[in-house]
Design an enzyme around this catalytic site. Structure first.
Site, mmCIF file in Angstrom:
data_model
loop_
_atom_site.group_PDB
_atom_site.id
_atom_site.type_symbol
_atom_site.label_atom_id
_atom_site.label_comp_id
_atom_site.label_asym_id
_atom_site.label_seq_id
_atom_site.Cartn_x
_atom_site.Cartn_y
_atom_site.Cartn_z
ATOM 1 N N LYS A 23 -5.933 -4.031 -5.271
ATOM 2 C CA LYS A 23 -6.287 -2.648 -4.927
ATOM 3 C C LYS A 23 -5.224 -1.663 -5.424
ATOM 4 O O LYS A 23 -5.551 -0.640 -6.036
ATOM 5 C CB LYS A 23 -6.464 -2.532 -3.407
ATOM 6 N N ASP A 312 1.069 -5.081 4.466
ATOM 7 C CA ASP A 312 -0.380 -5.088 4.710
ATOM 8 C C ASP A 312 -0.863 -6.410 5.298
ATOM 9 O O ASP A 312 -2.023 -6.516 5.723
ATOM 10 C CB ASP A 312 -1.143 -4.802 3.406
ATOM 11 N N ARG A 385 -8.316 -3.937 7.330
ATOM 12 C CA ARG A 385 -7.475 -5.135 7.520
ATOM 13 C C ARG A 385 -7.543 -5.630 8.972
ATOM 14 O O ARG A 385 -7.427 -6.826 9.223
ATOM 15 C CB ARG A 385 -6.038 -4.870 7.069
HETATM 16 C C1 S3P Z 1 0.317 0.905 -1.233
HETATM 17 C C2 S3P Z 1 1.493 1.003 -0.558
HETATM 18 C C3 S3P Z 1 1.642 0.647 0.863
HETATM 19 C C4 S3P Z 1 0.481 -0.198 1.353
HETATM 20 C C5 S3P Z 1 -0.831 0.347 0.910
HETATM 21 C C6 S3P Z 1 -0.902 0.393 -0.600
HETATM 22 C C7 S3P Z 1 0.284 1.301 -2.654
HETATM 23 O O1 S3P Z 1 1.695 1.829 1.628
HETATM 24 O O2 S3P Z 1 0.514 -0.295 2.764
HETATM 25 O O3 S3P Z 1 -1.885 -0.465 1.398
HETATM 26 O O4 S3P Z 1 -0.676 0.940 -3.374
HETATM 27 O O5 S3P Z 1 1.231 1.973 -3.096
HETATM 28 P P1 S3P Z 1 3.076 2.647 1.828
HETATM 29 O O6 S3P Z 1 3.506 3.123 0.511
HETATM 30 O O7 S3P Z 1 2.733 3.798 2.734
HETATM 31 O O8 S3P Z 1 4.026 1.684 2.458
#
Ligand code: S3P
Length: 432
Positions: A23, A312, A385
């Site tokens: 993703k 996550d 999730r």
């Molecule tokens: C992500 C960063 C994470 C993660 C999110 C996806 C990304 O969040 O929890 O599901 O793709 O950069 P944070 O940057 O807020 O930690």
């Protein structure tokens, strides 16, 4: 129309699956590709609620996209057009925060908005550093919608107050268009997909001892990419295989980027029967195969630098830990409170409904396994999730578990139910 998952106890899970594209990388392929020069093809792109919102946003900005299949995109980057309406990023924090960094540097006004859920997630963490770079960006008391006006940006030397890849990426993307160097300092490294992709596109970005240096000015060139499978999606069948008796599964083509593999390290320390085989490199990321079998697990204590590497996966780790002998303690994970839901409090409350005993702490949780779960009605709180973690918990509970508000699973893993079924998991969707 409402939809729930009906989950029965599972006997044994067997089989091979290839999880959908990552993703985080799928977001970046369209958002960074929109900035790069020329046409390129993205294969194994994740078509899910969150990533479709990012794709729609770049199309609303005038980027041409052809779509030979749901998972193949042909995108031509290079030129934005001013949007004639607010961009709707739906539930995606990644899409909104990365786009804010990009749009802060464009010569037109824009408004970034999303669902009521996204409007509750903190944006001060990007507004503050972007303003220090000279951006004209304002939110509603630190929340979306964000209003961005054209401004000349300057490089920044900034220490990230939270280990967030979204914040880091927003600053780097703005830094591409700034006057002078941008330097980012981080206590604990977060996922580095933006850095890898920018380097592959020709940006002048270097990293040493956790400090990132970005010199603007290099043209960004697009190139074809094939996106590796998402370890954050793989975590659900993987967890199920470890805790459902007599299981043996193999996951193929999974991204093994070390900034993302905290769960694999933690599970190995917990005694999991895992064989991880690196098979190659895809989109500048290591990929491989994970073979997982039912395991006798023991509890673990984690915190600090490990947390961003499995941020996550903590909801599903909570479910796994209930099936591990002894105490599990998770510290330093307050960031979970500002995800799609407050994952610490929602997961604790929903697992309590299944009969679990878990102590929520301000920055984590504590529990002692092994525990017995009993089927009950639980609710996802519209968090993908959480929904998938509760469905996996249902596979090892006695009786039926009903996971209410399950369509949010489509935000990241639309094929979750069919893939779990293909392994033999008795999960079905009930619509009324
Ligand atoms: C992500 C960063 C994470 C993660 C999110 C996806 C990304 O969040 O929890 O599901 O793709 O950069 P944070 O940057 O807020 O930690």
């Amino acid at each position: 129309m409402k939809r729930s998952l009906m989950v029965q106890p599972a006997a044994a899970l067997h089989g091979d699956i290839t999880v959908p594209g990552d993703k985080s990388i799928s977001h970046r392929a369209v958002l960074l590709g929109a900035l790069g020069d020329g046409q390129f093809t993205v294969k194994n792109w994740l078509s899910a609620g969150d990533t479709e919102a990012s794709l729609q946003a770049v199309q609303d900005l005038g980027i041409p996209v052809e779509r030979p299949s749901p998972t193949t995109l042909i995108l031509t980057g290079g030129m934005f057009q001013p949007p004639d309406h607010p961009l709707n990023l739906r539930n995606t924090g990644t899409g909104l925060r990365l786009l804010a960094g990009i749009l802060a540097a464009q010569p037109f006004e824009s408004i970034l908005d999303g669902s009521s859920q996204l409007r509750q997630r903190p944006m001060g963490r990007i507004i503050d550093p972007l303003r220090r770079m000279g951006a004209e960006i304002s939110g509603m008391d630190g929340y979306a919608p964000l209003h961005i006006k054209p401004a000349a940006l300057r490089g920044i030397d900034y220490t990230l107050p939270v280990a967030s890849a979204q914040v880091k990426s927003a600053i780097l993307l703005a830094g591409l268009f700034a006057q002078g160097e941008t330097i980012l300092r981080q206590n604990y490294p977060s996922r580095d997909h933006t850095e890898r992709m920018l380097q592959a596109m020709g940006a002048n970005l270097t990293q040493q001892n956790g400090i990132i240096h970005l010199q603007p000015g290099n043209p960004l060139k697009n190139q074809d990419i094939s996106i590796p499978g998402d370890l954050s999606a793989a975590a659900f069948p993987l967890a199920a295989a470890l805790i459902v008796p007599d299981s043996d599964i193999t996951l193929h083509g999974v991204n093994l980027n070390p900034t993302r593999t905290g769960l694999l390290d933690v599970l190995t320390r917990m005694g999991a029967n895992l064989t991880i085989t690196k098979t190659g490199t895809q989109a500048g990321e290591p990929v491989g195969r994970i073979h997982a079998q039912t395991s006798e697990l023991h509890g673990i204590e984690i915190g600090g630098a490990m947390i961003p590497r499995l941020i996550d996966e903590i909801p599903i780790l909570m479910v796994i830990a209930l099936h591990a002998e002894g105490q599990t303690l998770v510290r330093d994970a307050a960031e979970l409170r500002v995800k799609e839901s407050d994952r610490l409090s929602v997961m604790t409350a929903q697992l309590h409904r299944l009969g679990a005993s878990i102590t929520e702490t301000p920055e984590g949780f504590r529990l002692v396994g092994k525990q017995h779960l009993t089927g009950a009605v639980v609710d996802s709180h519209e968090d993908h999730r959480v929904a998938m973690s509760l469905a996996i918990a249902g596979l090892v509970a006695t009786g039926e578990t009903v996971v209410r508000n399950s369509p949010c699973i489509g935000d990241s893993f639309p094929d979750f139910v069919s893939q779990m079924k293909s392994l033999g998991a008795p999960i079905r969707t009930h619509t009324w």
